[in-house]
Each structure stands twice: as C-alpha cells, then as structure tokens.
Design a protein around this motif. Structure first.
Motif, PDB file in Angstrom:
ATOM      1  N   ALA A  51      79.435 -77.528  28.811  1.00  0.00           N
ATOM      2  CA  ALA A  51      78.566 -78.077  27.769  1.00  0.00           C
ATOM      3  C   ALA A  51      78.678 -79.597  27.715  1.00  0.00           C
ATOM      4  CB  ALA A  51      78.904 -77.465  26.415  1.00  0.00           C
ATOM      5  N   TRP A  52      79.916 -80.097  27.838  1.00  0.00           N
ATOM      6  CA  TRP A  52      80.104 -81.547  27.865  1.00  0.00           C
ATOM      7  C   TRP A  52      79.526 -82.149  29.147  1.00  0.00           C
ATOM      8  CZ3 TRP A  52      80.669 -84.178  23.769  1.00  0.00           C
ATOM      9  CH2 TRP A  52      81.455 -83.743  22.701  1.00  0.00           C
ATOM     10  N   SER A  53      79.661 -81.454  30.267  1.00  0.00           N
ATOM     11  CA  SER A  53      79.073 -81.928  31.519  1.00  0.00           C
ATOM     12  C   SER A  53      77.569 -82.115  31.368  1.00  0.00           C
ATOM     13  CB  SER A  53      79.361 -80.947  32.661  1.00  0.00           C
ATOM     14  OG  SER A  53      80.727 -80.893  32.985  1.00  0.00           O
ATOM     15  N   ASP A  54      76.928 -81.130  30.759  1.00  0.00           N
ATOM     16  CA  ASP A  54      75.489 -81.202  30.552  1.00  0.00           C
ATOM     17  C   ASP A  54      75.125 -82.366  29.630  1.00  0.00           C
ATOM     18  OD1 ASP A  54      75.320 -78.934  32.123  1.00  0.00           O
ATOM     19  OD2 ASP A  54      75.106 -77.562  30.423  1.00  0.00           O
ATOM     20  N   GLU A  55      75.923 -82.545  28.580  1.00  0.00           N
ATOM     21  CA  GLU A  55      75.627 -83.600  27.606  1.00  0.00           C
ATOM     22  C   GLU A  55      75.855 -84.995  28.191  1.00  0.00           C
ATOM     23  OE1 GLU A  55      77.314 -85.092  23.266  1.00  0.00           O
ATOM     24  OE2 GLU A  55      77.134 -82.945  23.662  1.00  0.00           O
ATOM     25  N   LEU A  56      76.922 -85.145  28.969  1.00  0.00           N
ATOM     26  CA  LEU A  56      77.281 -86.460  29.504  1.00  0.00           C
ATOM     27  C   LEU A  56      76.570 -86.781  30.816  1.00  0.00           C
ATOM     28  CD1 LEU A  56      81.135 -86.370  28.833  1.00  0.00           C
ATOM     29  CD2 LEU A  56      79.370 -87.512  27.456  1.00  0.00           C
ATOM     30  N   HIS A 109      82.814 -94.632  22.793  1.00  0.00           N
ATOM     31  CA  HIS A 109      82.831 -93.918  21.512  1.00  0.00           C
ATOM     32  C   HIS A 109      83.208 -92.443  21.696  1.00  0.00           C
ATOM     33  CE1 HIS A 109      80.873 -97.547  20.165  1.00  0.00           C
ATOM     34  NE2 HIS A 109      79.793 -97.284  20.885  1.00  0.00           N
ATOM     35  N   TRP A 110      84.055 -92.163  22.693  1.00  0.00           N
ATOM     36  CA  TRP A 110      84.369 -90.776  23.011  1.00  0.00           C
ATOM     37  C   TRP A 110      85.104 -90.064  21.877  1.00  0.00           C
ATOM     38  CZ3 TRP A 110      82.848 -86.774  25.262  1.00  0.00           C
ATOM     39  CH2 TRP A 110      83.696 -85.677  25.488  1.00  0.00           C
ATOM     40  N   VAL A 111      86.022 -90.751  21.213  1.00  0.00           N
ATOM     41  CA  VAL A 111      86.763 -90.111  20.119  1.00  0.00           C
ATOM     42  C   VAL A 111      85.786 -89.588  19.068  1.00  0.00           C
ATOM     43  CG1 VAL A 111      88.333 -90.522  18.187  1.00  0.00           C
ATOM     44  CG2 VAL A 111      88.920 -91.362  20.466  1.00  0.00           C
ATOM     45  N   LYS A 112      84.835 -90.419  18.678  1.00  0.00           N
ATOM     46  CA  LYS A 112      83.843 -90.010  17.678  1.00  0.00           C
ATOM     47  C   LYS A 112      82.976 -88.874  18.210  1.00  0.00           C
ATOM     48  CE  LYS A 112      80.077 -91.810  14.821  1.00  0.00           C
ATOM     49  NZ  LYS A 112      79.283 -93.026  14.463  1.00  0.00           N
ATOM     50  N   ARG A 113      82.535 -88.971  19.462  1.00  0.00           N
ATOM     51  CA  ARG A 113      81.676 -87.932  20.035  1.00  0.00           C
ATOM     52  C   ARG A 113      82.417 -86.602  20.148  1.00  0.00           C
ATOM     53  NH1 ARG A 113      78.223 -90.023  25.111  1.00  0.00           N
ATOM     54  NH2 ARG A 113      77.242 -88.005  24.741  1.00  0.00           N
ATOM     55  N   PHE A 114      83.687 -86.670  20.529  1.00  0.00           N
ATOM     56  CA  PHE A 114      84.472 -85.448  20.671  1.00  0.00           C
ATOM     57  C   PHE A 114      84.632 -84.766  19.316  1.00  0.00           C
ATOM     58  CE2 PHE A 114      88.476 -83.047  21.197  1.00  0.00           C
ATOM     59  CZ  PHE A 114      88.194 -82.350  22.353  1.00  0.00           C
ATOM     60  N   MET A 115      84.877 -85.546  18.277  1.00  0.00           N
ATOM     61  CA  MET A 115      85.007 -84.957  16.947  1.00  0.00           C
ATOM     62  C   MET A 115      83.690 -84.351  16.486  1.00  0.00           C
ATOM     63  SD  MET A 115      87.747 -87.235  14.777  1.00  0.00           S
ATOM     64  CE  MET A 115      86.885 -88.790  14.862  1.00  0.00           C
TER      65      MET A 115
END
Length: 211
Positions: free
Chosen positions: A70-75, A131-137
């Motif tokens: 899902a993250w692969s698709d998003e990123l 902004h990965w910390v924010k995106r991950f949360m």
C-alpha cells in the motif's frame, strides 16, 4: 485467522547521519535460514538505539507485506521486505486490526502483541521521504511489536496463527492513535494490561526525548 512469514530480516548497527545517536540498525535484510526469536530479541540482529528500541517489550517487530505494498503504491516506489526495519514481514494476516495482548504462534515461537511502531527521525531519514513521520502517522499502518513468550526458530514460509485472542477494543490502530494523534483515547488502553509496559515506556521516552 492465519498467515505466513514471507521474510525474516536482520541487520547490523552502523553509523547513520540521522537522529540523536547517529547509530542505527534500521537497515534490515532478508535471510534464507531459520532465526531464533529470543526473549531479548532476534538472534543475529542488532539494535542501534537501545533507549527507544529493543528490550523484552519490543523484542520483535513485524510489518505486513500488504501494508508495504500500500505504501509502495502511494509513494510510487518499490518497498522491499525489511525496508521498514521489521524483523518479520508477514502475508495474509491483518496486523493493523489485531488486538494488543493477542498471542501468535509463529514458527517455533509464541509471541504476544505488546506495542506499536512510533515513527522517528531515523525512520524518516532512512526512507528518504519528506514529512515521512507525519505521513506514517496519518497512514495508520504502524506494524506491531511483540514480546517473546516462548523462544523458538522462525523462517520464511512459517505459518502465523492466532493462538489466543483478546476481547477488547485496543487494536494496533487504536493503540497507535492513542499514543500519537488521539491522546484522549489513552484512558481506554487500560482494557489491555499486557500493553501497559509498552505504554509506560513510550510515555517516559516522550518526556525525556521527544525526537
């Protein structure tokens, strides 16, 4: 509910340019042999930041291959097993909606869900996403930490089975939100005493080292 271990991942601690300690073992790679899961951690794996990682309550970290995809698709980039610093990459089992305190039979080991991944500056630096910390949360797919109840070997292809369920609302998603973006949920975490040690540790770390 059952799934499979699709990858077992370990890595050495090395110098890194990110974070307070400049020392991390977040770069974990798949191995092609059985690995012992010990009460103290994963055999053959190292921990760079002993303040925020490791110990009995964070002995093993697991992440779902479905969530990586899902993250692969998003990123728009390929994410491979171990890239989130996880020891176990799983397939076919819903980590996000699993309940804290559940016990899982994974290969020759018995594990207990004890906590969730809280993102940090090292994770952001390693992944190299702004902004990965924010995106991950915001993504609410944190993966799960496990305590090792019975030590044993685990290898890719081993079955993951829920050996003991828990009857409460404290899922991985709920625990993650309570510790990050929705602190009003904190009092309801008392429904699962098996998560109390992790929660206390995280709150102590937040006071002492907000990064």
């Amino acid at each position: 509910m059952s799934g499979v271990v699709s990858s077992v991942n370990v890595g050495p601690a090395v110098d890194v340019p990110w974070g307070k300690y400049k020392w991390s073992a977040i770069d974990k790679r798949p191995v092609d042999h059985p690995v012992m899961l010990r009460a103290s951690g994963v055999e053959g794996d190292e921990i760079g930041d002993l303040v925020n990682h490791g110990g009995a309550v964070q002995a093993v970290y697991a992440y779902a291959a479905e969530d990586l995809q899902a993250w692969s698709d998003e990123l728009g980039r390929e994410l491979v097993p171990g890239q989130f610093g996880e020891n176990l990459t799983t397939t076919g089992i819903d980590l996000t909606n699993a309940r804290a305190g559940e016990r899982w039979r994974v290969g020759g080991a018995l594990l207990e869900i004890s906590g969730v991944r809280i993102p940090c500056s090292v994770f952001q630096g390693f992944l190299d996403e702004r902004h990965w910390v924010k995106r991950f949360m915001q993504g609410r797919r944190p993966g799960a930490y496990f305590r090792v109840i019975e030590e044993g070997p685990v290898s890719a292809g081993d079955v993951v089975e829920v050996a003991e369920e828990r009857d409460h609302e404290v899922t991985i998603d709920f625990l993650f939100r309570a510790l990050t973006t929705e602190r009003a949920l904190m009092p309801r975490l008392a429904a699962e005493p098996r998560a109390a040690e992790f929660v206390a540790r995280r709150l102590g770390e937040h006071r002492n080292d907000p990064s």
